[in-house]
Design a protein around this motif. Structure first.
Motif, PDB file in Angstrom:
ATOM      1  N   GLY A  47      22.888 -15.646  50.674  1.00  0.00           N
ATOM      2  CA  GLY A  47      23.202 -16.429  51.855  1.00  0.00           C
ATOM      3  C   GLY A  47      23.940 -15.649  52.927  1.00  0.00           C
ATOM      4  N   ARG A  48      24.427 -14.465  52.595  1.00  0.00           N
ATOM      5  CA  ARG A  48      25.151 -13.638  53.571  1.00  0.00           C
ATOM      6  C   ARG A  48      24.418 -12.349  53.890  1.00  0.00           C
ATOM      7  NH1 ARG A  48      29.936 -11.482  52.280  1.00  0.00           N
ATOM      8  NH2 ARG A  48      29.510 -11.386  50.031  1.00  0.00           N
ATOM      9  N   PHE A  49      23.734 -11.793  52.908  1.00  0.00           N
ATOM     10  CA  PHE A  49      23.028 -10.519  53.070  1.00  0.00           C
ATOM     11  C   PHE A  49      21.520 -10.773  53.080  1.00  0.00           C
ATOM     12  CE2 PHE A  49      26.344  -7.452  51.005  1.00  0.00           C
ATOM     13  CZ  PHE A  49      27.337  -7.988  51.813  1.00  0.00           C
ATOM     14  N   THR A  50      20.814  -9.952  53.869  1.00  0.00           N
ATOM     15  CA  THR A  50      19.359 -10.043  53.933  1.00  0.00           C
ATOM     16  C   THR A  50      18.765  -8.640  53.897  1.00  0.00           C
ATOM     17  OG1 THR A  50      19.488 -12.050  55.274  1.00  0.00           O
ATOM     18  CG2 THR A  50      17.389 -10.892  55.245  1.00  0.00           C
ATOM     19  N   SER A  51      17.819  -8.447  52.993  1.00  0.00           N
ATOM     20  CA  SER A  51      17.131  -7.175  52.908  1.00  0.00           C
ATOM     21  C   SER A  51      15.756  -7.284  53.559  1.00  0.00           C
ATOM     22  CB  SER A  51      16.968  -6.750  51.449  1.00  0.00           C
ATOM     23  OG  SER A  51      16.357  -5.478  51.375  1.00  0.00           O
ATOM     24  N   SER A  52      15.376  -6.252  54.285  1.00  0.00           N
ATOM     25  CA  SER A  52      14.058  -6.209  54.913  1.00  0.00           C
ATOM     26  C   SER A  52      13.583  -4.759  54.909  1.00  0.00           C
ATOM     27  CB  SER A  52      14.116  -6.754  56.338  1.00  0.00           C
ATOM     28  OG  SER A  52      14.985  -5.972  57.143  1.00  0.00           O
ATOM     29  N   ARG A  53      12.330  -4.568  55.265  1.00  0.00           N
ATOM     30  CA  ARG A  53      11.801  -3.213  55.306  1.00  0.00           C
ATOM     31  C   ARG A  53      10.738  -3.098  56.385  1.00  0.00           C
ATOM     32  NH1 ARG A  53       9.763  -1.931  49.537  1.00  0.00           N
ATOM     33  NH2 ARG A  53       8.984   0.000  50.495  1.00  0.00           N
ATOM     34  N   ASP A  54      10.611  -1.877  56.876  1.00  0.00           N
ATOM     35  CA  ASP A  54       9.563  -1.549  57.833  1.00  0.00           C
ATOM     36  C   ASP A  54       8.822  -0.348  57.253  1.00  0.00           C
ATOM     37  OD1 ASP A  54       7.980  -0.671  59.920  1.00  0.00           O
ATOM     38  OD2 ASP A  54       9.476  -1.090  61.450  1.00  0.00           O
ATOM     39  N   ASN A  55       7.694  -0.607  56.633  1.00  0.00           N
ATOM     40  CA  ASN A  55       6.965   0.477  55.964  1.00  0.00           C
ATOM     41  C   ASN A  55       6.397   1.484  56.960  1.00  0.00           C
ATOM     42  OD1 ASN A  55       7.580  -0.485  53.439  1.00  0.00           O
ATOM     43  ND2 ASN A  55       5.616  -1.517  53.141  1.00  0.00           N
TER      44      ASN A  55
ATOM     45  N   THR B  92      12.142 -10.894  47.900  1.00  0.00           N
ATOM     46  CA  THR B  92      13.501 -10.374  47.930  1.00  0.00           C
ATOM     47  C   THR B  92      14.346 -11.164  46.944  1.00  0.00           C
ATOM     48  OG1 THR B  92      14.074 -11.865  49.761  1.00  0.00           O
ATOM     49  CG2 THR B  92      13.437  -9.613  50.345  1.00  0.00           C
ATOM     50  N   TYR B  93      15.374 -10.551  46.424  1.00  0.00           N
ATOM     51  CA  TYR B  93      16.312 -11.264  45.569  1.00  0.00           C
ATOM     52  C   TYR B  93      17.673 -10.601  45.691  1.00  0.00           C
ATOM     53  CZ  TYR B  93      14.254  -7.809  42.387  1.00  0.00           C
ATOM     54  OH  TYR B  93      13.749  -6.666  41.833  1.00  0.00           O
ATOM     55  N   TYR B  94      18.692 -11.401  45.395  1.00  0.00           N
ATOM     56  CA  TYR B  94      20.055 -11.020  45.722  1.00  0.00           C
ATOM     57  C   TYR B  94      21.005 -11.362  44.591  1.00  0.00           C
ATOM     58  CZ  TYR B  94      17.947 -10.978  50.340  1.00  0.00           C
ATOM     59  OH  TYR B  94      17.134 -10.726  51.396  1.00  0.00           O
ATOM     60  N   ALA B  95      22.087 -10.599  44.535  1.00  0.00           N
ATOM     61  CA  ALA B  95      23.181 -10.960  43.650  1.00  0.00           C
ATOM     62  C   ALA B  95      23.810 -12.258  44.148  1.00  0.00           C
ATOM     63  CB  ALA B  95      24.219  -9.844  43.621  1.00  0.00           C
TER      64      ALA B  95
ATOM     65  N   VAL C 197      14.257   0.846  54.915  1.00  0.00           N
ATOM     66  CA  VAL C 197      14.678  -0.452  54.389  1.00  0.00           C
ATOM     67  C   VAL C 197      16.057  -0.749  54.965  1.00  0.00           C
ATOM     68  CG1 VAL C 197      15.670   0.539  52.292  1.00  0.00           C
ATOM     69  CG2 VAL C 197      14.920  -1.838  52.302  1.00  0.00           C
ATOM     70  N   TYR C 198      16.315  -2.029  55.165  1.00  0.00           N
ATOM     71  CA  TYR C 198      17.541  -2.465  55.826  1.00  0.00           C
ATOM     72  C   TYR C 198      18.301  -3.452  54.950  1.00  0.00           C
ATOM     73  CZ  TYR C 198      14.908  -0.722  59.830  1.00  0.00           C
ATOM     74  OH  TYR C 198      14.167   0.046  60.687  1.00  0.00           O
ATOM     75  N   LEU C 199      19.610  -3.488  55.175  1.00  0.00           N
ATOM     76  CA  LEU C 199      20.438  -4.518  54.560  1.00  0.00           C
ATOM     77  C   LEU C 199      21.337  -5.086  55.653  1.00  0.00           C
ATOM     78  CD1 LEU C 199      21.175  -5.957  51.889  1.00  0.00           C
ATOM     79  CD2 LEU C 199      23.091  -4.348  51.699  1.00  0.00           C
ATOM     80  N   GLN C 200      21.021  -6.281  56.099  1.00  0.00           N
ATOM     81  CA  GLN C 200      21.844  -6.981  57.078  1.00  0.00           C
ATOM     82  C   GLN C 200      22.940  -7.717  56.339  1.00  0.00           C
ATOM     83  OE1 GLN C 200      21.674  -7.036  60.552  1.00  0.00           O
ATOM     84  NE2 GLN C 200      23.609  -8.159  60.372  1.00  0.00           N
ATOM     85  N   MET C 201      24.173  -7.425  56.667  1.00  0.00           N
ATOM     86  CA  MET C 201      25.319  -8.003  55.983  1.00  0.00           C
ATOM     87  C   MET C 201      26.129  -8.826  56.976  1.00  0.00           C
ATOM     88  SD  MET C 201      26.449  -4.782  53.593  1.00  0.00           S
ATOM     89  CE  MET C 201      27.080  -3.833  54.974  1.00  0.00           C
ATOM     90  N   ASN C 202      26.195 -10.112  56.752  1.00  0.00           N
ATOM     91  CA  ASN C 202      26.942 -11.026  57.612  1.00  0.00           C
ATOM     92  C   ASN C 202      28.092 -11.649  56.838  1.00  0.00           C
ATOM     93  OD1 ASN C 202      25.032 -10.571  59.669  1.00  0.00           O
ATOM     94  ND2 ASN C 202      23.759 -12.267  58.952  1.00  0.00           N
ATOM     95  N   SER C 203      29.037 -12.218  57.567  1.00  0.00           N
ATOM     96  CA  SER C 203      30.186 -12.900  56.958  1.00  0.00           C
ATOM     97  C   SER C 203      30.843 -12.019  55.909  1.00  0.00           C
ATOM     98  CB  SER C 203      29.738 -14.234  56.335  1.00  0.00           C
ATOM     99  OG  SER C 203      29.147 -15.067  57.299  1.00  0.00           O
ATOM    100  N   LEU C 204      31.087 -10.798  56.277  1.00  0.00           N
ATOM    101  CA  LEU C 204      31.624  -9.833  55.319  1.00  0.00           C
ATOM    102  C   LEU C 204      33.020 -10.220  54.863  1.00  0.00           C
ATOM    103  CD1 LEU C 204      30.207  -6.618  56.943  1.00  0.00           C
ATOM    104  CD2 LEU C 204      29.890  -7.275  54.549  1.00  0.00           C
ATOM    105  N   LYS C 205      33.292  -9.898  53.604  1.00  0.00           N
ATOM    106  CA  LYS C 205      34.577 -10.200  52.979  1.00  0.00           C
ATOM    107  C   LYS C 205      35.221  -8.897  52.506  1.00  0.00           C
ATOM    108  CE  LYS C 205      32.553 -14.455  51.076  1.00  0.00           C
ATOM    109  NZ  LYS C 205      32.271 -15.216  49.830  1.00  0.00           N
ATOM    110  N   PRO C 206      36.531  -8.889  52.351  1.00  0.00           N
ATOM    111  CA  PRO C 206      37.176  -7.670  51.843  1.00  0.00           C
ATOM    112  C   PRO C 206      36.600  -7.220  50.504  1.00  0.00           C
ATOM    113  CG  PRO C 206      38.817  -9.124  52.778  1.00  0.00           C
ATOM    114  CD  PRO C 206      37.518  -9.886  52.802  1.00  0.00           C
ATOM    115  N   GLU C 207      36.173  -8.145  49.681  1.00  0.00           N
ATOM    116  CA  GLU C 207      35.610  -7.765  48.378  1.00  0.00           C
ATOM    117  C   GLU C 207      34.230  -7.129  48.483  1.00  0.00           C
ATOM    118  OE1 GLU C 207      36.866 -10.746  49.270  1.00  0.00           O
ATOM    119  OE2 GLU C 207      35.735 -12.404  48.342  1.00  0.00           O
ATOM    120  N   ASP C 208      33.658  -7.087  49.682  1.00  0.00           N
ATOM    121  CA  ASP C 208      32.407  -6.362  49.888  1.00  0.00           C
ATOM    122  C   ASP C 208      32.653  -4.867  50.104  1.00  0.00           C
ATOM    123  OD1 ASP C 208      31.285  -9.142  51.843  1.00  0.00           O
ATOM    124  OD2 ASP C 208      30.697  -8.661  49.782  1.00  0.00           O
ATOM    125  N   THR C 209      33.897  -4.467  50.212  1.00  0.00           N
ATOM    126  CA  THR C 209      34.232  -3.067  50.410  1.00  0.00           C
ATOM    127  C   THR C 209      33.739  -2.226  49.247  1.00  0.00           C
ATOM    128  OG1 THR C 209      36.171  -3.551  51.773  1.00  0.00           O
ATOM    129  CG2 THR C 209      36.128  -1.413  50.651  1.00  0.00           C
TER     130      THR C 209
END
Length: 123
Positions: free
Chosen positions: A66-74, A58-61, A79-91
């Motif tokens: 450190g805030r987002f995590t991508s995973s998948r269940d084949n 996995t790799y990230y911008a 595929v999933y994107l877990q987004m934590n500690s969201l900020k207004p600029e993530d809108t």
């Protein structure tokens, strides 16, 4: 070509979490490297995260590391994107994409796209 449908977006307060899902149908999902992009109003579509076909890489911008995590269940073609500690600029509208080369980060590298799901983070 693979068909992609995102879900899980919504309105959340700053500091909150959301989990996006991207369900795939069509050709063999497990063969595809997958990625997430986002596009805010008036801005270009930007890379967020990617995951290899096996899920082993996995790799990230930098902006989400450190805030987002991508995973998948084949087995579930998802595929999933877990987004934590969201900020207004993530809108933004978040899109999943499939069928790109390993470590690709440019939208033009991907052949299949979902319709997007809106994520809004309030301050």
């Amino acid at each position: 070509q693979v068909q992609l449908v995102e879900s899980g977006g919504g309105l959340v307060q700053a500091g909150g979490s959301l989990r996006l899902s991207c369900a795939a149908s069509g050709r063999t999902f497990s063969l595809y490297n997958m990625a997430w992009f986002r596009q805010a109003p008036g801005k270009e579509r930007e890379f967020v995260a990617a995951i290899s076909w096996s899920g082993s890489s996995t790799y990230y911008a930098d902006s989400v590391k450190g805030r987002f995590t991508s995973s998948r269940d084949n087995a579930k073609n998802t595929v999933y994107l877990q987004m934590n500690s969201l900020k207004p600029e993530d809108t933004a509208v978040y899109y999943c994409a499939a069928d790109g080369p390993a470590e690709a980060t440019m939208p033009a590298d991907f052949g299949s796209w979902g319709q997007g799901t809106q994520v809004t983070v309030s301050s």
